[in-house]
Design a protein around this motif. Structure first.
Motif, short mmCIF file in Angstrom:
data_model
loop_
_atom_site.label_atom_id
_atom_site.label_comp_id
_atom_site.label_asym_id
_atom_site.label_seq_id
_atom_site.Cartn_x
_atom_site.Cartn_y
_atom_site.Cartn_z
N CYS A 201 -3.07 46.04 27.94
CA CYS A 201 -2.95 44.65 28.39
C CYS A 201 -3.87 44.35 29.56
CB CYS A 201 -1.50 44.33 28.74
SG CYS A 201 -0.39 44.29 27.31
N VAL A 218 3.92 38.47 28.44
CA VAL A 218 4.22 39.71 27.70
C VAL A 218 5.45 40.38 28.28
CG1 VAL A 218 3.39 42.02 27.12
CG2 VAL A 218 1.84 40.06 26.98
N ALA A 227 2.56 42.57 23.14
CA ALA A 227 1.56 43.22 24.00
C ALA A 227 0.34 43.66 23.19
CB ALA A 227 2.19 44.42 24.71
#
Length: 260
Positions: A201, A218, A227
């Motif tokens: 991420c 997320v 994610a």
């Protein structure tokens, strides 16, 4: 007598830390070396399991034995039977109530990343790799959203066996040295694949594919599907557990200073 050992290893050749039927894990190799050294079967308990391909700069293990040997013998003896990519750095007697995993009050990881148009060569297996430029300010801002106590379900592997996804992220530091980035994480504990999922991420945001606030979305989703994909294990290093000072254990090994 209960003993604690500080162990470092390069993870490329192994199927992770935890013993498996294949016998090709770091724990299997360490216990085999201890068995050759002591002529006794010794089972070890570690501070934090690592996956296949993940490295350990200070894994801490404990075990019980009735053998009375000097501390340096517990270093040199097992090392004489270990492969070259695993080494015992220190040995300390500890009280019977010390537990390598349960006594830890925190854990530390680092991820080393090469940003380059050319893939890794001499450092292959030791660093992750991206070829697109990264925005440090965006990654720093996204990392700040992860600090504190949160439900990290969005960054948890399906096979994770942790009793709760709620963890406290105490520190994230991001620094660059030449072409290499170093991401350092400290928390009370981590979920299975949590660091590699966080890295996925952070890099999506660093490359500009997602805005900074996407990290908070997320996190709030509490759903792994929200994610980015799990990032490669190559550049991930277990820096070691954090123990209260009264245990009197070292907080690092010489291998710790190898990282960029």
């Amino acid at each position: 007598m209960r003993l604690a050992l500080g162990v470092s290893y390069a993870g490329q050749a192994y199927d992770g830390w935890q013993s498996q039927p294949s016998g090709n894990t770091v724990q299997d190799r360490l216990e085999a070396a201890l068995r050759q050294f002591t002529q006794q079967r010794i089972g070890t308990v570690c501070a934090g399991r690592t996956d296949a391909g993940v490295h350990g700069l200070m894994q801490v293990v404990h075990f019980d034995t009735d053998l009375d040997r000097k501390e340096h013998a517990w270093v040199r003896g097992p090392n004489s039977f270990l492969p070259g990519d695993i080494a015992v750095h220190w040995a300390r007697p500890v009280p019977a109530d010390f537990h390598a995993r349960a006594s830890a009050i925190g854990r530390r990881y680092a991820y080393v990343l090469l940003e380059s148009p050319v893939r890794p060569s001499v450092e292959r297996g030791r660093v992750g790799w991206v070829f697109r430029p990264l925005d440090p300010a965006a990654m720093q801002a996204a990392a700040q959203q992860l600090l504190g106590e949160h439900d990290f379900s969005s960054f948890r592997a399906a096979e994770c066996q942790a009793r709760t996804p709620v963890k406290t992220m105490r520190r994230i530091e991001i620094a660059r040295r030449g072409a290499y980035w170093r991401f350092e994480f400290e928390a009370d504990a981590f979920l299975h694949h949590m660091i590699r999922n966080l890295m996925g991420c952070l890099l999506v945001i660093g490359k500009g594919d997602r805005p900074v606030d996407w990290m908070a979305e997320v996190l709030a989703a509490r759903d792994r599907r929200a994610a980015a994909p799990t990032f490669a294990p190559d550049g991930l290093y277990f820096l070691g557990p954090v123990y209260a000072p009264h245990w009197g254990l070292p907080d690092r090994t010489a291998a710790y200073d190898w990282l960029p």
